[in-house]
Design a protein around this motif. Structure first.
Motif, short mmCIF file in Angstrom:
data_model
loop_
_atom_site.label_atom_id
_atom_site.label_comp_id
_atom_site.label_asym_id
_atom_site.label_seq_id
_atom_site.Cartn_x
_atom_site.Cartn_y
_atom_site.Cartn_z
N ARG A 3 0.87 -1.18 0.00
CA ARG A 3 0.00 0.00 0.00
C ARG A 3 0.90 1.21 0.00
N GLY A 4 0.41 2.28 -0.60
CA GLY A 4 1.21 3.49 -0.59
C GLY A 4 0.57 4.58 -1.40
N ALA A 5 1.41 5.52 -1.84
CA ALA A 5 0.91 6.66 -2.60
C ALA A 5 1.95 7.09 -3.63
N TYR A 6 1.46 7.42 -4.80
CA TYR A 6 2.26 8.02 -5.86
C TYR A 6 1.77 9.45 -6.07
N LEU A 7 2.70 10.36 -6.34
CA LEU A 7 2.36 11.71 -6.71
C LEU A 7 2.58 11.85 -8.21
N HIS A 8 1.54 12.24 -8.95
CA HIS A 8 1.65 12.54 -10.38
C HIS A 8 2.11 13.99 -10.46
N LEU A 9 3.36 14.20 -10.85
CA LEU A 9 3.99 15.51 -10.76
C LEU A 9 3.32 16.57 -11.64
N ALA A 10 2.87 16.22 -12.83
CA ALA A 10 2.28 17.21 -13.74
C ALA A 10 0.96 17.76 -13.20
N SER A 11 0.15 16.88 -12.61
CA SER A 11 -1.18 17.31 -12.16
C SER A 11 -1.24 17.60 -10.66
N GLY A 12 -0.26 17.11 -9.91
CA GLY A 12 -0.30 17.26 -8.46
C GLY A 12 -1.25 16.30 -7.78
N VAL A 13 -1.81 15.36 -8.52
CA VAL A 13 -2.76 14.39 -7.97
C VAL A 13 -2.00 13.26 -7.27
N THR A 14 -2.49 12.90 -6.09
CA THR A 14 -1.93 11.77 -5.35
C THR A 14 -2.78 10.54 -5.61
N GLU A 15 -2.13 9.43 -5.97
CA GLU A 15 -2.80 8.16 -6.23
C GLU A 15 -2.52 7.22 -5.06
N GLU A 16 -3.49 7.09 -4.15
CA GLU A 16 -3.38 6.15 -3.03
C GLU A 16 -3.71 4.76 -3.61
N PHE A 17 -2.82 3.79 -3.39
CA PHE A 17 -3.01 2.49 -4.02
C PHE A 17 -2.83 1.34 -3.04
N GLN A 18 -3.34 0.21 -3.44
CA GLN A 18 -3.00 -1.06 -2.82
C GLN A 18 -3.02 -2.12 -3.91
N CYS A 19 -2.15 -3.10 -3.78
CA CYS A 19 -2.09 -4.17 -4.77
C CYS A 19 -1.76 -5.47 -4.05
N ALA A 20 -2.14 -6.57 -4.66
CA ALA A 20 -1.90 -7.86 -4.02
C ALA A 20 -2.03 -8.98 -5.03
N PRO A 21 -1.22 -10.04 -4.85
CA PRO A 21 -1.45 -11.24 -5.66
C PRO A 21 -2.71 -11.93 -5.19
N GLY A 22 -3.35 -12.60 -6.11
CA GLY A 22 -4.56 -13.36 -5.78
C GLY A 22 -4.47 -14.75 -6.34
N PRO A 23 -5.52 -15.55 -6.18
CA PRO A 23 -5.48 -16.93 -6.65
C PRO A 23 -5.33 -17.07 -8.15
N ALA A 24 -5.80 -16.08 -8.91
CA ALA A 24 -5.73 -16.18 -10.37
C ALA A 24 -4.79 -15.16 -10.99
N GLY A 25 -4.18 -14.30 -10.20
CA GLY A 25 -3.33 -13.26 -10.78
C GLY A 25 -2.96 -12.19 -9.77
N TRP A 26 -3.20 -10.92 -10.13
CA TRP A 26 -2.80 -9.77 -9.32
C TRP A 26 -3.82 -8.67 -9.51
N ARG A 27 -4.03 -7.85 -8.47
CA ARG A 27 -5.00 -6.76 -8.56
C ARG A 27 -4.40 -5.48 -8.00
N TYR A 28 -4.71 -4.37 -8.66
CA TYR A 28 -4.27 -3.03 -8.25
C TYR A 28 -5.51 -2.16 -8.18
N VAL A 29 -5.67 -1.48 -7.04
CA VAL A 29 -6.83 -0.61 -6.85
C VAL A 29 -6.36 0.75 -6.36
N ALA A 30 -6.88 1.80 -6.97
CA ALA A 30 -6.64 3.19 -6.58
C ALA A 30 -7.87 3.98 -7.02
N PRO A 31 -8.05 5.19 -6.51
CA PRO A 31 -9.20 5.98 -6.98
C PRO A 31 -9.17 6.12 -8.51
#
Length: 181
Positions: A3-31
């Protein structure tokens, strides 16, 4: 589960994210971003949202299918490439390259608030993998180079497991747990 946060420098938008492996693959969720990939790192389900648009898509065989607004689209392509670092992770993992190796792939790039799409060929190169010391032991950090073959624009990003450590226009501002390797 990173879990964490990325800052998109051009827009100033912060992307709060979480990601995890799952039984069939991987998932990434952010706003505004929900991406699930299968065990081969191909997009099983994608949903991107902006205030005015929604794009939904996924892979079907060698093709990517997506709906933007009410129009359906398809293209023979490996993956989607959008504004979130999640896309860099999934493409790099799907290529499974050895250090020094390159692959030329077709990608559906998604840009802007309108979620505009175009299919473009790119060359991806895993330039190196270097161990970086951490409290938990060495962390393998990959250096990737990407080249848009239509514009010749080349970029570099650094990846550790399922977390992008640095990329053009992007800053990892917080990481609450280590990457999944």
């Amino acid at each position: 589960m990173p879990r964490g946060a990325y800052l998109h420098l051009a827009s100033g938008v912060t992307e709060e994210f979480q990601c995890a492996p799952g039984p069939a693959g991987w998932r990434y969720v952010a706003p505004g971003v929900d991406l699930t990939v299968d065990s081969r790192w191909r997009p099983a389900r994608l949903e991107l949202r902006t205030p005015a648009w929604t794009l939904r898509g996924g892979a079907a065989g060698r093709d990517l299918l997506w709906v933007r607004g009410e129009r359906e689209h398809s293209a023979e392509a490996l993956a989607f490439l959008g504004p979130s670092p999640a896309f860099l992770v999934t493409i790099a993992r799907s290529l499974d390259l050895a250090p020094g190796a390159s692959a030329t792939v077709s990608l559906v790039t998604i840009t802007g608030d309108s979620l505009a799409t175009r299919t473009a060929p790119q060359r991806w190169t895993l330039a190196s993998v270097d161990p970086h010391p951490t409290d938990l032991g060495p962390l393998p950090v990959e250096t990737w180079h990407t080249t848009d073959l239509e514009t010749a624009e080349t970029t570099e990003f650094h990846l550790a497991g399922d977390v992008v450590l640095s990329a053009p226009g992007l800053e990892l501002t917080r990481l609450d747990s280590p990457p999944t390797l």
